[in-house]
Design a protein around this motif. Structure first.
Motif, mmCIF file in Angstrom:
data_model
loop_
_atom_site.group_PDB
_atom_site.id
_atom_site.type_symbol
_atom_site.label_atom_id
_atom_site.label_comp_id
_atom_site.label_asym_id
_atom_site.label_seq_id
_atom_site.Cartn_x
_atom_site.Cartn_y
_atom_site.Cartn_z
ATOM 1 N N ARG A 46 94.298 35.649 22.583
ATOM 2 C CA ARG A 46 94.700 36.876 21.879
ATOM 3 C C ARG A 46 95.338 37.804 22.911
ATOM 4 N N PHE A 47 96.476 37.346 23.413
ATOM 5 C CA PHE A 47 97.129 38.011 24.529
ATOM 6 C C PHE A 47 97.672 39.394 24.183
ATOM 7 N N SER A 48 98.125 39.612 22.961
ATOM 8 C CA SER A 48 98.655 40.932 22.615
ATOM 9 C C SER A 48 97.536 41.977 22.617
ATOM 10 N N THR A 49 96.366 41.624 22.084
ATOM 11 C CA THR A 49 95.227 42.543 22.099
ATOM 12 C C THR A 49 94.784 42.789 23.536
ATOM 13 N N LEU A 50 94.722 41.731 24.320
ATOM 14 C CA LEU A 50 94.313 41.850 25.710
ATOM 15 C C LEU A 50 95.299 42.710 26.499
ATOM 16 N N THR A 51 96.573 42.486 26.304
ATOM 17 C CA THR A 51 97.596 43.271 27.011
ATOM 18 C C THR A 51 97.467 44.743 26.680
ATOM 19 N N LYS A 52 97.256 45.062 25.408
ATOM 20 C CA LYS A 52 97.101 46.457 24.998
ATOM 21 C C LYS A 52 95.896 47.087 25.685
ATOM 22 N N GLU A 53 94.782 46.375 25.700
ATOM 23 C CA GLU A 53 93.559 46.863 26.356
ATOM 24 C C GLU A 53 93.807 47.122 27.844
ATOM 25 N N LEU A 54 94.378 46.135 28.511
ATOM 26 C CA LEU A 54 94.589 46.239 29.956
ATOM 27 C C LEU A 54 95.578 47.343 30.300
ATOM 28 N N ASP A 55 96.663 47.421 29.552
ATOM 29 C CA ASP A 55 97.664 48.464 29.815
ATOM 30 C C ASP A 55 97.068 49.857 29.680
ATOM 31 N N GLU A 56 96.193 50.035 28.700
ATOM 32 C CA GLU A 56 95.557 51.344 28.497
ATOM 33 C C GLU A 56 94.661 51.705 29.690
ATOM 34 N N ILE A 57 93.869 50.750 30.143
ATOM 35 C CA ILE A 57 92.988 50.999 31.294
ATOM 36 C C ILE A 57 93.817 51.241 32.551
ATOM 37 N N ILE A 58 94.855 50.449 32.753
ATOM 38 C CA ILE A 58 95.695 50.591 33.947
ATOM 39 C C ILE A 58 96.376 51.955 33.963
ATOM 40 N N ALA A 59 96.741 52.464 32.796
ATOM 41 C CA ALA A 59 97.423 53.767 32.717
ATOM 42 C C ALA A 59 96.469 54.948 32.865
#
Length: 147
Positions: A46-59
């Motif tokens: 579920r890469f799109s969900t994971l990417t969204k999660e990670l991008d939010e934390i990274i930002a």
């Protein structure tokens, strides 16, 4: 953790984590649980969900959380066979978060593995750096076995 590690049921792990996060309103908190959630998402692809999660934390996350999120993003790229992108995230973490002892050794180790996968001999240099600067870490022990 049990559903992910012992029962190998990432679907149930994701469901339970999402229920918990919704109920508690936990954002960045519960670092171990958050990482288990990310691992389960990766196993389910579920890469799109994971990417969204990670991008939010990274930002918006704390330095510790950002360092771990970048490693997990590197792991995601690695899973998707995007070796150069994985290497960039691992190396970025190793360089910018040297002071984060829970992340820097892992990032160096994984960056070295990516260099090996890309047939770049500089992986040995990263392993030497890992052993020199983080001699007590579990990743230094793993690196020693590859030197």
């Amino acid at each position: 953790y049990i559903y992910l590690n012992q029962k190998n049921d990432p679907k149930k792990a994701v469901s339970l984590c999402e229920d918990y996060f919704r109920a508690s309103g936990a954002g960045e908190g519960q670092a171990g649980l958050r990482r288990a959630y990310w691992t389960a998402l990766m196993k389910l692809e579920r890469f799109s969900t994971l990417t969204k999660e990670l991008d939010e934390i990274i930002a918006t996350g704390s330095r510790d959380a950002v360092a771990v999120a970048q490693i997990v993003r590197g792991d995601m790229y690695r899973t998707k066979e995007q070796k150069e992108d994985a290497f960039k995230d691992y190396m970025r973490t190793a360089l910018l978060f040297k002071d984060i002892k829970v992340a820097a050794p892992e990032a160096l180790f994984k960056a070295a593995e990516m260099l090996d996968a890309m047939r770049d001999p500089r992986g040995d240099l990263l392993r030497k750096e890992l052993v020199q600067f983080y001699p007590e870490s579990e990743f230094a022990n793993k690196a020693r076995s590859k030197m």
